[in-house]
Structure formats: structure tokens, C-alpha cells
Design a protein around this motif. Structure first.
Motif, short mmCIF file in Angstrom:
data_model
loop_
_atom_site.label_atom_id
_atom_site.label_comp_id
_atom_site.label_asym_id
_atom_site.label_seq_id
_atom_site.Cartn_x
_atom_site.Cartn_y
_atom_site.Cartn_z
N THR A 2 0.84 -1.20 0.00
CA THR A 2 0.00 0.00 0.00
C THR A 2 0.88 1.25 0.00
N THR A 3 0.51 2.18 -0.87
CA THR A 3 1.27 3.43 -0.98
C THR A 3 0.32 4.61 -0.90
N ALA A 4 0.75 5.65 -0.21
CA ALA A 4 -0.03 6.89 -0.17
C ALA A 4 0.88 8.06 -0.49
N VAL A 5 0.28 9.09 -1.05
CA VAL A 5 1.00 10.33 -1.31
C VAL A 5 0.53 11.39 -0.31
N HIS A 17 3.33 19.03 9.58
CA HIS A 17 3.41 18.14 8.40
C HIS A 17 4.11 16.83 8.77
N LEU A 18 5.22 17.00 9.49
CA LEU A 18 6.04 15.83 9.82
C LEU A 18 5.24 14.82 10.65
N ASP A 19 4.41 15.34 11.54
CA ASP A 19 3.57 14.46 12.36
C ASP A 19 2.58 13.68 11.48
N ILE A 20 2.02 14.36 10.49
CA ILE A 20 1.06 13.69 9.59
C ILE A 20 1.78 12.60 8.77
N VAL A 21 2.97 12.94 8.25
CA VAL A 21 3.74 11.96 7.46
C VAL A 21 4.11 10.75 8.34
N PHE A 28 0.46 2.93 5.97
CA PHE A 28 0.78 2.53 4.60
C PHE A 28 2.20 1.99 4.56
N ASP A 29 2.45 1.03 3.67
CA ASP A 29 3.81 0.46 3.54
C ASP A 29 4.78 1.54 3.07
N GLU A 30 4.28 2.39 2.17
CA GLU A 30 5.15 3.42 1.61
C GLU A 30 4.39 4.75 1.57
N VAL A 31 5.08 5.81 1.94
CA VAL A 31 4.49 7.15 1.85
C VAL A 31 5.42 8.02 1.01
N ARG A 56 13.72 15.54 2.91
CA ARG A 56 14.55 14.31 2.98
C ARG A 56 15.26 14.23 4.32
N GLU A 57 15.84 15.35 4.74
CA GLU A 57 16.57 15.36 6.01
C GLU A 57 15.61 15.11 7.18
N ALA A 58 14.44 15.72 7.12
CA ALA A 58 13.50 15.63 8.24
C ALA A 58 12.84 14.25 8.35
N THR A 59 12.82 13.50 7.23
CA THR A 59 12.12 12.20 7.24
C THR A 59 13.09 11.02 7.13
N ALA A 60 14.40 11.32 7.19
CA ALA A 60 15.41 10.27 6.96
C ALA A 60 15.25 9.11 7.95
N HIS A 61 14.72 9.40 9.14
CA HIS A 61 14.60 8.36 10.17
C HIS A 61 13.34 7.50 9.99
N LEU A 62 12.49 7.86 9.04
CA LEU A 62 11.21 7.14 8.89
C LEU A 62 11.30 6.06 7.82
N ASN A 63 10.95 4.83 8.19
CA ASN A 63 10.97 3.74 7.22
C ASN A 63 9.83 3.89 6.22
N GLY A 64 10.13 3.63 4.97
CA GLY A 64 9.08 3.61 3.96
C GLY A 64 8.65 4.98 3.48
N VAL A 65 9.38 6.02 3.87
CA VAL A 65 9.01 7.37 3.43
C VAL A 65 10.04 7.86 2.40
N ARG A 66 9.54 8.32 1.26
CA ARG A 66 10.45 8.93 0.29
C ARG A 66 9.86 10.24 -0.19
N VAL A 67 10.69 11.02 -0.86
CA VAL A 67 10.30 12.38 -1.22
C VAL A 67 10.44 12.55 -2.73
N ASP A 68 9.48 13.25 -3.32
CA ASP A 68 9.53 13.48 -4.76
C ASP A 68 8.91 14.85 -5.04
N SER A 69 9.03 15.33 -6.26
CA SER A 69 8.37 16.59 -6.62
C SER A 69 7.66 16.39 -7.96
#
Ligand code: PNS
Length: 158
Positions: A2-5, A17-21, A28-31, A56-69
């Protein structure tokens, strides 16, 4: 899988924002934290690339989270990546009024569903624009944004 954006302008990412992510990543397996906006547009405090790097820096510790634009319609991104869920935070009824038509439009366009997480009460008053204003005039934004974001704001303003 499962993936969410989690879409947004993130200029810059806040602790709200970080709390929501973080909470979305438990469901979800991937955000994918998706910075939307035209990369060539100069409006905003941070460029799209800077926003992506700060997230990227703020979410580096979270598993399954990646960043895109993405510079186009949000639903074109989700369809291209076969993603059927969006996650957004709701601070108040004002957010609800703003988010409802977008969620309904996105659903009409492609059937993508929007999941809303209620903002933690600690972060209910935090917004990117308010933190920028406070930082601009020398106020302390510690605890409102990640430390790397606070430092990046200080560099921009002083
Ligand atoms: O930072 P915000 O204001 O919460 O984000 C709003 C955002 C970026 C999610 C919205 O403006 C968006 O999805 N923009 C991408 C272009 C698009 O798809 N517009 C139609 C939305 S129904």
C-alpha cells in the motif's frame, strides 16, 4: 504493497506536516511526500529542490518514506505510479473547507481517495506561512519546524 501520497507545497515542511507523514507511515507500507509546484517558478521562500532536500533530512529516520516533486496535476502523478490514496492533515474547519473541493475534484478525475488525519492538538496553529513570518521578523520557531528547517530559514532571512 500500500502506498499513499502526502502532497503539499511544503514551503517549508513544519512539525505539523512531519507528524502527519509519520502517522501516515504507520498505516501505509510506503508514503511519498510530494512537493507540488512548478520547479521554474521563483515564488516561495525555498526552491522546490530545497524543499525536497529539507523534507529528505526531516524524514530520513522514517521507514518507507520517500520524497519526490511534481509540476503537474496531482492525479497525473498518482495515476502514473498506480497510487490510489492521498493523505492530508486537517487542523480546523477552515482546512476542511479548503480540502473538500480538492479531494472531490481529485476523486472525480481519477477515483483517487483522500484520507484525512486530524492534526495533533500540539500542531493545530502551525502553518508554513506563519512560521515564515515569525522567522522573518526574528521570532523563535524552535519546536515548530525541524531544526534543519529553522537553520535554513535563518540563513534565508539574515
Ligand atoms: O500546501 P497545500 O496548500 O496544502 O497544498 C495544496 C496542493 C499542493 C496539494 C494542491 O494545490 C495541489 O494538489 N496542487 C497540484 C496541482 C493540482 O493537482 N491541482 C488541482 C487540485 S484539485
Amino acid at each position: 504493497m500500500t502506498t499513499a501520497v502526502c502532497p503539499g507545497s511544503f514551503d517549508p515542511i513544519t512539525n505539523g506536516h512531519l507528524d502527519i507523514v509519520t502517522r501516515a507511515s504507520r498505516h501505509f507500507d510506503e508514503v511519498v511526500v510530494l512537493v507540488t509546484g512548478n520547479p521554474t517558478k521563483t515564488s516561495g521562500l525555498f526552491t522546490i529542490d530545497e524543499r525536497v532536500e529539507l523534507i529528505r533530512e526531516a524524514t530520513a529516520h522514517l521507514n518507507g518514506v520517500r520524497v519526490d516533486s511534481w509540476g503537474g496535476l496531482l492525479v497525473d502523478y498518482t495515476s502514473a505510479h498506480h497510487i490510489t490514496a492521498l493523505v492530508k492533515g486537517l487542523r480546523s474547519s477552515l482546512d476542511y473547507e479548503y480540502e473538500l473541493p480538492m479531494a472531490q475534484m481529485n476523486r472525480r478525475l481519477t477515483g483517487v481517495d483522500t484520507y484525512f488525519l486530524l492534526t495533533d492538538e500540539k500542531y493545530g496553529y502551525i502553518s508554513s506561512s506563519l512560521t515564515k513570518e515569525v522567522a522573518k521578523y526574528g521570532g523563535d520557531v524552535t519546536g515548530l519546524v525541524p531544526d534543519t528547517v529553522r537553520e535554513a530559514m535563518l540563513k534565508k532571512f539574515h
